[in-house]
Enzyme design. Structure first.
Site, mmCIF file in Angstrom:
data_model
loop_
_atom_site.group_PDB
_atom_site.id
_atom_site.type_symbol
_atom_site.label_atom_id
_atom_site.label_comp_id
_atom_site.label_asym_id
_atom_site.label_seq_id
_atom_site.Cartn_x
_atom_site.Cartn_y
_atom_site.Cartn_z
ATOM 1 N N HIS A 179 0.828 -1.196 0.000
ATOM 2 C CA HIS A 179 0.000 0.000 0.000
ATOM 3 C C HIS A 179 0.868 1.255 0.000
ATOM 4 O O HIS A 179 1.954 1.260 0.596
ATOM 5 C CB HIS A 179 -0.864 0.067 1.270
ATOM 6 C CG HIS A 179 -1.948 -0.941 1.323
ATOM 7 N ND1 HIS A 179 -2.931 -1.045 0.377
ATOM 8 C CD2 HIS A 179 -2.211 -1.906 2.235
ATOM 9 C CE1 HIS A 179 -3.765 -2.024 0.706
ATOM 10 N NE2 HIS A 179 -3.345 -2.574 1.823
ATOM 11 N N GLU A 198 -8.053 -9.302 4.169
ATOM 12 C CA GLU A 198 -6.674 -8.903 3.909
ATOM 13 C C GLU A 198 -5.780 -9.620 4.914
ATOM 14 O O GLU A 198 -6.160 -9.774 6.079
ATOM 15 C CB GLU A 198 -6.519 -7.383 4.104
ATOM 16 C CG GLU A 198 -5.070 -6.904 3.903
ATOM 17 C CD GLU A 198 -4.843 -5.424 4.258
ATOM 18 O OE1 GLU A 198 -5.456 -4.935 5.233
ATOM 19 O OE2 GLU A 198 -4.069 -4.751 3.564
#
Lengths: 307, 307, 307, 307
Positions: C246, C265
């Site tokens: 990310h 996730e």
């Protein structure tokens, strides 16, 4: 592979108690247990090895290594190497097919260091353990312990390392990948390979013949070396040294002992070698850093505890 | 953060030669050099730290730690803690704003172990080094050496660990994350935290007051611990032990010495702590495994070499 | 922890088939199965969590999240927060102790985004799974699948992110760790934390209330993210995206779906936050890089597939 | 190494702008810039390679691969292979020693896929970059970017993969390590090796001859693949796909493009091959998983964007 020798194919290790040894090699190292033969020897392998077995445990009164075997390309190569060994002056013993389950005819000879070696052309190929031959997954889900991927090499101590190097080079086609040279220019250690691996066998000079320093197994990553170290602690296994890196070969490593006192290594990484490469040289004066790159000193145990 | 103490904010370390020390902390550990003040003290920080500095090197005749400082939430909290410390019986010294460049007013007190601690509410925030505050990249491209990310904690040796623990708990709001208990039930070591980290400071009982065992810096991965180990060897830096894992906190670690003989640690991973967690206990009889999880024995040096 | 909220303590997820869901969360993610309650709900936890459970699976006709709960310091804090929520204008529902096995009294309220949240002060602490409280080993040997260590956070989609942020900040004492700002200066995403973690909950603006984007679980290393990816493939699990990193929080991550279509996730690493840190800002124009740092484009699925 | 071919020794890549290309291969991939020859071609190498160079960049109007060269054991082997190629029906072109700086006489031939290959026996050996030949450190401290260790292989697209495989097998002594078989039993892809590496070259069937899919460079770890991915993002380099794993060879990988549109791969790990191993087979129906093990679908770009 100048002369058709492909790879280290097996090692037979003497252990004092076969049940304890099996627990160690199977449950801690994570080798796959294959079978027990009629002599009571237990066969194991690493999960990436396509051959039926690579480690044979034999119960005996003293620990150590019985022999180490190399796979050659085919029976013509085996026949040629048998002749070449005899022509070189080696006494060659023939072991008939089937003496080890699933293994063809072996020829056995002693190196000048006092260790027994074998060559063979045939061994049953059962494929990588737990994986399909078609569309194989990345790894099998049921691995145990350290998840050792393959038997990689042995380090052996004995006299006449130079003569042994010459035999492996001239008759078997091995290359000298790395070496330790003392101030007088003598080769104190020789790391020999028949492939791209930094060593398919290694020798260190020592007066007593036929001594076994360690059998080594390959791991995939430095994380796996940590995992191995954690498991050594969790199982109260006797540790020698590590996690650390070698200067020689630059492999990342940890050493420990099986319940019989035989030393094991698991390691990852390390340099690659091609036959046109010059050997890498370490000076004997810097043997501490050559062996244990981080500590830069040897522990006495590493040099003197042998089986 | 029961009482508004946020984190370890700085440590001032005495070094024998500021140039050599700077080379060590900047080029080997990879701390960012910030500036030199009018007293000749050098300021550094880890690249992830938003504050202007976290490490101060001061040239002196003997190595060791001058003091360790904690950031608190705001000046009201600072005022309250000052009162609380006095009420608890501590002598509190006030250091005016600017005595350390970019740092606000500090209040200083001695712990019963003989170490100097500070609290402060203001320090210039220059942001993570080399990264934008908007759309920040994952890491800056110009890091050096071990790429230490932040100053993490100190381990300190001294008498009266129990009284020091009580002071940190009752006045400063720290939690006991991990401890070592001897067979008589005494606390031989206390690992204290004001946050989720396994320790924001740790104490081990020892007769001599004010001794400095090590300052510790955080790395991101076990690969980074290996990289640190390699760099220690390449730079001929004095190593203590590692790479290895701790039993206490389970961090993955390596110890070494700065040129003045102060011990450093770089480590990664380790357990997290929340204020409702019971402390983790290790038995003093198993101190070897508690400290060095893999070797399960202490090296004498770890217990006795202090600055 | 400005107001005594410690951490995300549990999430109740709706699944279409409890048996399939259990296989997914237990055998693939590696959560520990704790027990099934009288309503048929199944309780699980990550192995590092000291609390009895953190994930509750409830069979239902539509997937999604029922509620997410936070542990607070003690019952005084719980009482205070209940008053504060009411004073802020929230309708607060009381759930009696024992409605979730082993959990004390909970107070429940809806955020302006349409999601149900809970607070509670008591939950049975059974300790880290498979480890002793004294001399704990580094990890338990019987972990399965991805070896998820803990429930970490949820990402939730709904309207009124700004009002929800204000509620979490002003009443519950959360900090804004990271945010996405659109060209008009509106906050399109808010990542909120009550601790050092980059997010204890995150919200993204979307017209439909109460939507569930994903529940996230923490792994130890990038190697573990690869292992998770391999297991997703081996089990023919529906993948969303990854392994990747990310931009927001810089965590290393992979997304996939449970058999009911709920997104999961697993991730490791990521930035840390202290309460005196400025929030990190990403521009909405660069949302692709903010979400998927390597690809720098969003897949449509990530924005639109919600439960 | 059945016929004396040792390894991939070099690849000459056409680039549209030599300065931009150099920045890419040197600063991003981290290859070592060696020198520029009188034709303006730039020579580079990976730091572990003992040879003088392995990558040659040539400025041209269209991107793609000019040729790929293999090192053979010695000039006798080179002479023999020249005869063998001619006897097999190949047109063989001789390139005089020195046409590439530091490289001996090369013989060049076209494979049925339309790609140019070369063999040579001599190239200047300058040793591993930045390391001493005696007591070499683990790695040099001044590496840049992705720290690519060596040129590893190329993947090439063209017609007549079967005939090309036969040529490489029968004349050059390569083994088939991995293959993709379509439902009619045709070989759609062939991964060929002259060593233990999973591929020293790979071919995929495609109507257009002589197409270049990618040149691949070896990294040490999965952490390094992440680092490569981060650098791709930081430098706004065009990414194709990754980080991910291949089904074929199981390597861990990322793909991206140089400024001229040539695709590059950096990868680590992957299976090993010995000459007595059966080839690994993937079904063409499962090509998605064979190529991208995690996503299990191909992106169109991977199959159609070639230079």
């Amino acid at each position: 592979m100048r002369k058709g020798v492909i790879r280290p194919g097996h090692v037979q290790i003497r252990v004092l108690d076969i049940t304890e040894a099996l627990a160690h090699y199977r449950d801690l190292l994570g080798l796959i247990e294959v079978e027990t033969d009629s002599q009571g020897r237990v066969y194991l392998k690493g999960w990436t090895e396509v051959d039926k077995f690579s480690v044979v445990l034999r119960e005996a009164d003293v620990p150590g290594m019985d022999f180490m075997g190399y796979k050659v390309l085919n029976s013509d190569v085996l026949g040629q190497l048998e002749e070449d060994l005899k022509a070189y002056g080696c006494e060659v013993e023939e072991i008939p097919a089937g003496e080890l389950n699933g293994c063809g005819r072996r020829i056995r000879f002693a190196a000048p260091t006092g260790h027994q070696f074998e060559l063979y052309a045939e061994k049953e190929q059962t494929g990588k353990w737990g994986l399909s031959k078609v569309n194989p997954e990345a790894w099998p889900r049921d691995l145990k312990g350290m998840k050792a991927t393959r038997f990689d090499h042995c380090l052996l101590y004995g006299p006449n390392v130079e003569a042994t190097y010459e035999l492996f080079r001239d008759v078997l086609g091995f290359d000298l990948a790395e070496q330790v040279i003392d101030p007088e220019g003598n080769r104190a250690a020789a790391f020999l390979t028949a492939s791209m691996k930094a060593h398919d066998v290694a020798f260190i000079e020592c007066p007593e013949p036929g001594k076994f320093h360690h059998a080594s197994f390959f791991l995939e990553t430095w994380e796996d070396v940590l995992r191995a170290a954690d498991l050594i602690s969790m199982t109260d296994t006797s540790i020698d040294i590590g996690p650390t890196r070698h200067g020689l070969t630059h492999g990342k490593t940890i050493y420990f002992f099986d319940p019989s006192g035989n030393r094991n290594e698991v390691f990852c990484g390390g340099d690659y070698h091609y036959p046109d490469h010059e050997p890498v040289t370490w000076k004997a004066e810097d043997l501490g850093k050559a062996i244990f790159y981080h500590d830069r000193v040897l522990n006495e145990r590493f040099l003197t505890v042998l089986t």
